[in-house]
Design an enzyme around this catalytic site. Structure first.
Site, PDB file in Angstrom:
ATOM      1  N   ARG A 163      11.745  -5.945   5.563  1.00  0.00           N
ATOM      2  CA  ARG A 163      11.722  -4.529   5.941  1.00  0.00           C
ATOM      3  C   ARG A 163      12.168  -4.359   7.392  1.00  0.00           C
ATOM      4  NH1 ARG A 163       6.258  -1.166   5.415  1.00  0.00           N
ATOM      5  NH2 ARG A 163       5.697  -2.426   7.207  1.00  0.00           N
ATOM      6  N   ARG A 185      11.965  -1.336  11.800  1.00  0.00           N
ATOM      7  CA  ARG A 185      10.608  -0.963  12.239  1.00  0.00           C
ATOM      8  C   ARG A 185      10.126  -1.955  13.292  1.00  0.00           C
ATOM      9  NH1 ARG A 185       5.548   0.528   8.240  1.00  0.00           N
ATOM     10  NH2 ARG A 185       4.118  -0.685   9.527  1.00  0.00           N
ATOM     11  N   ARG A 225      -0.706  -9.143  13.067  1.00  0.00           N
ATOM     12  CA  ARG A 225      -1.271  -8.116  12.177  1.00  0.00           C
ATOM     13  C   ARG A 225      -2.091  -8.767  11.060  1.00  0.00           C
ATOM     14  NH1 ARG A 225       4.196  -5.297  10.837  1.00  0.00           N
ATOM     15  NH2 ARG A 225       3.096  -4.070   9.277  1.00  0.00           N
ATOM     16  N   LYS A 245       0.823  -1.216   0.000  1.00  0.00           N
ATOM     17  CA  LYS A 245       0.000   0.000   0.000  1.00  0.00           C
ATOM     18  C   LYS A 245       0.854   1.262   0.000  1.00  0.00           C
ATOM     19  CE  LYS A 245      -2.092  -1.055   3.823  1.00  0.00           C
ATOM     20  NZ  LYS A 245      -1.656  -2.390   4.265  1.00  0.00           N
ATOM     21  N   ARG A 302      -9.883   0.538   8.227  1.00  0.00           N
ATOM     22  CA  ARG A 302      -9.497  -0.812   8.609  1.00  0.00           C
ATOM     23  C   ARG A 302     -10.597  -1.516   9.396  1.00  0.00           C
ATOM     24  NH1 ARG A 302      -3.605   0.284   8.215  1.00  0.00           N
ATOM     25  NH2 ARG A 302      -2.428  -1.592   8.627  1.00  0.00           N
TER      26      ARG A 302
HETATM   27  P1  B4P Z   1       3.554  -1.920   2.460  1.00  0.00           P
HETATM   28  O1  B4P Z   1       2.430  -2.849   2.338  1.00  0.00           O
HETATM   29  O2  B4P Z   1       3.594  -0.763   1.552  1.00  0.00           O
HETATM   30  O3  B4P Z   1       3.537  -1.563   4.008  1.00  0.00           O
HETATM   31  P2  B4P Z   1       2.698  -0.479   4.743  1.00  0.00           P
HETATM   32  O4  B4P Z   1       2.054   0.497   3.868  1.00  0.00           O
HETATM   33  O5  B4P Z   1       3.650   0.067   5.730  1.00  0.00           O
HETATM   34  O6  B4P Z   1       1.473  -1.217   5.409  1.00  0.00           O
HETATM   35  P3  B4P Z   1       1.274  -1.852   6.837  1.00  0.00           P
HETATM   36  O7  B4P Z   1      -0.130  -2.390   6.805  1.00  0.00           O
HETATM   37  O8  B4P Z   1       2.372  -2.790   7.110  1.00  0.00           O
HETATM   38  O9  B4P Z   1       1.422  -0.730   7.932  1.00  0.00           O
HETATM   39  P4  B4P Z   1       0.606   0.572   8.357  1.00  0.00           P
HETATM   40  O10 B4P Z   1       1.613   1.625   8.459  1.00  0.00           O
HETATM   41  O11 B4P Z   1      -0.571   0.842   7.516  1.00  0.00           O
HETATM   42  O12 B4P Z   1       4.979  -2.565   2.190  1.00  0.00           O
HETATM   43  C1  B4P Z   1       5.579  -3.554   2.956  1.00  0.00           C
HETATM   44  C2  B4P Z   1       6.951  -3.976   2.391  1.00  0.00           C
HETATM   45  O13 B4P Z   1       6.778  -4.660   1.153  1.00  0.00           O
HETATM   46  C3  B4P Z   1       7.887  -2.811   2.074  1.00  0.00           C
HETATM   47  O14 B4P Z   1       9.138  -3.102   2.635  1.00  0.00           O
HETATM   48  C4  B4P Z   1       7.995  -2.778   0.560  1.00  0.00           C
HETATM   49  O15 B4P Z   1       9.259  -2.381   0.104  1.00  0.00           O
HETATM   50  C5  B4P Z   1       7.709  -4.208   0.174  1.00  0.00           C
HETATM   51  N1  B4P Z   1       7.058  -4.303  -1.151  1.00  0.00           N
HETATM   52  C6  B4P Z   1       6.076  -3.510  -1.612  1.00  0.00           C
HETATM   53  N2  B4P Z   1       5.705  -3.882  -2.857  1.00  0.00           N
HETATM   54  C7  B4P Z   1       6.479  -4.964  -3.194  1.00  0.00           C
HETATM   55  C8  B4P Z   1       6.559  -5.814  -4.345  1.00  0.00           C
HETATM   56  N3  B4P Z   1       5.802  -5.643  -5.416  1.00  0.00           N
HETATM   57  N4  B4P Z   1       7.446  -6.843  -4.327  1.00  0.00           N
HETATM   58  C9  B4P Z   1       8.237  -7.032  -3.244  1.00  0.00           C
HETATM   59  N5  B4P Z   1       8.224  -6.253  -2.121  1.00  0.00           N
HETATM   60  C10 B4P Z   1       7.345  -5.234  -2.085  1.00  0.00           C
HETATM   61  O16 B4P Z   1       0.051   0.194   9.817  1.00  0.00           O
HETATM   62  C11 B4P Z   1       0.876  -0.069  10.937  1.00  0.00           C
HETATM   63  C12 B4P Z   1       0.038  -0.194  12.235  1.00  0.00           C
HETATM   64  O17 B4P Z   1      -0.614   1.065  12.543  1.00  0.00           O
HETATM   65  C13 B4P Z   1      -1.131  -1.190  12.218  1.00  0.00           C
HETATM   66  O18 B4P Z   1      -0.706  -2.514  12.524  1.00  0.00           O
HETATM   67  C14 B4P Z   1      -2.077  -0.588  13.311  1.00  0.00           C
HETATM   68  O19 B4P Z   1      -1.646  -0.920  14.619  1.00  0.00           O
HETATM   69  C15 B4P Z   1      -1.916   0.903  13.123  1.00  0.00           C
HETATM   70  N6  B4P Z   1      -2.937   1.468  12.205  1.00  0.00           N
HETATM   71  C16 B4P Z   1      -2.677   2.024  10.968  1.00  0.00           C
HETATM   72  N7  B4P Z   1      -3.823   2.428  10.394  1.00  0.00           N
HETATM   73  C17 B4P Z   1      -4.833   2.118  11.269  1.00  0.00           C
HETATM   74  C18 B4P Z   1      -6.247   2.256  11.218  1.00  0.00           C
HETATM   75  N8  B4P Z   1      -6.857   2.799  10.158  1.00  0.00           N
HETATM   76  N9  B4P Z   1      -6.975   1.828  12.280  1.00  0.00           N
HETATM   77  C19 B4P Z   1      -6.389   1.300  13.354  1.00  0.00           C
HETATM   78  N10 B4P Z   1      -5.048   1.122  13.455  1.00  0.00           N
HETATM   79  C20 B4P Z   1      -4.271   1.518  12.422  1.00  0.00           C
END
Ligand code: B4P
Length: 191
Positions: free
Chosen positions: A128, A134, A145, A14, A89
């Site tokens: 990552r 992180r 998660r 994302k 979410r």
């Molecule tokens: P991403 O999937 O981009 O990770 P993210 O955006 O950080 O999402 P995530 O769900 O983990 O965390 P968030 O900050 O929203 O990428 C992951 C990895 O994959 C990266 O290293 C990237 O380089 C790699 N990658 C991407 N594309 C690739 C491809 N094509 N091939 C290979 N590798 C690839 O949330 C974190 C925490 O915050 C949650 O657990 C929760 O506690 C809280 N939170 C956030 N939003 C919330 C909400 N709306 N409600 C309640 N809690 C919330």
């Protein structure tokens, strides 16, 4: 306005795809994960509360997250639209987003769900964790998660199904290939 909900399990890409979407469509990026991490880094009261929850892999409360979203919507009303990354979410968050946008006579244009198998999610997030340190990218938290996503977040897809706004996109392959699939979906709703 073009308002995109970018949806998918943790590690589905994302954050990665949001950057490319912003570059192409000039949208304002709202990532609740980033906003929460900013609070943690600033050491605010909210950040201290959120850190423990994020490190366990659970969801931060709807009230906190919705409050952050409403503030951002108010701040950036002059743009050409928003990309919501990692929000909503829960179904409650989806309902509140609908209400908040309707205050500006606006609505979600499309919800794009990135589809990636569990083993790949775990491997991306472990990598990552190693590269960036992180704190929620460790095996135990990653597994929780993903379980939390399956339990509490998947129902959001049914909410957008009912509104005929949900589109699945295959999230495996190169970042550019996945982006091309997203552009195909977005360009259809932009017309
Ligand atoms: P991403 O999937 O981009 O990770 P993210 O955006 O950080 O999402 P995530 O769900 O983990 O965390 P968030 O900050 O929203 O990428 C992951 C990895 O994959 C990266 O290293 C990237 O380089 C790699 N990658 C991407 N594309 C690739 C491809 N094509 N091939 C290979 N590798 C690839 O949330 C974190 C925490 O915050 C949650 O657990 C929760 O506690 C809280 N939170 C956030 N939003 C919330 C909400 N709306 N409600 C309640 N809690 C919330």
């Amino acid at each position: 306005m073009l308002n995109i909900v970018l949806f998918g399990p943790p590690g589905s890409g994302k954050g990665t795809q949001s950057e490319k979407i912003i570059e192409k469509y000039g949208l304002v990026h709202i990532s609740t994960g980033d906003l929460l991490r900013e609070e943690v880094a600033a050491g605010s009261e909210l950040g201290l509360k959120a850190k423990a929850i994020m490190d366990s892999g659970e969801l931060v409360s709807d009230d906190i997250v919705i409050g952050m979203i409403r503030k951002k919507l108010e701040e950036y009303q002059d743009g050409s639209g928003f990309i919501f990354d990692g929000f909503p979410r829960t179904v409650e968050q989806a309902r509140e987003l609908r209400k908040a946008l309707s205050d500006y006579d606006d609505r979600v244009s499309v919800m794009i769900s990135l589809e990636v198998p569990r083993e790949e999610l775990v491997s991306r997030l472990l990598k990552r964790g190693k590269d960036t340190g992180r704190s929620d990218d460790n095996l135990e938290t990653i597994n929780n998660r993903i379980d939390v996503y399956n339990r509490q977040t998947i129902p959001v897809t049914y909410y957008y199904d009912k509104m005929h706004k949900h589109s699945d996109v295959e999230g495996m392959g190169s970042v550019d290939k996945i982006f091309a699939r997203i552009v195909e979906v977005v360009d259809k709703v932009k017309k």
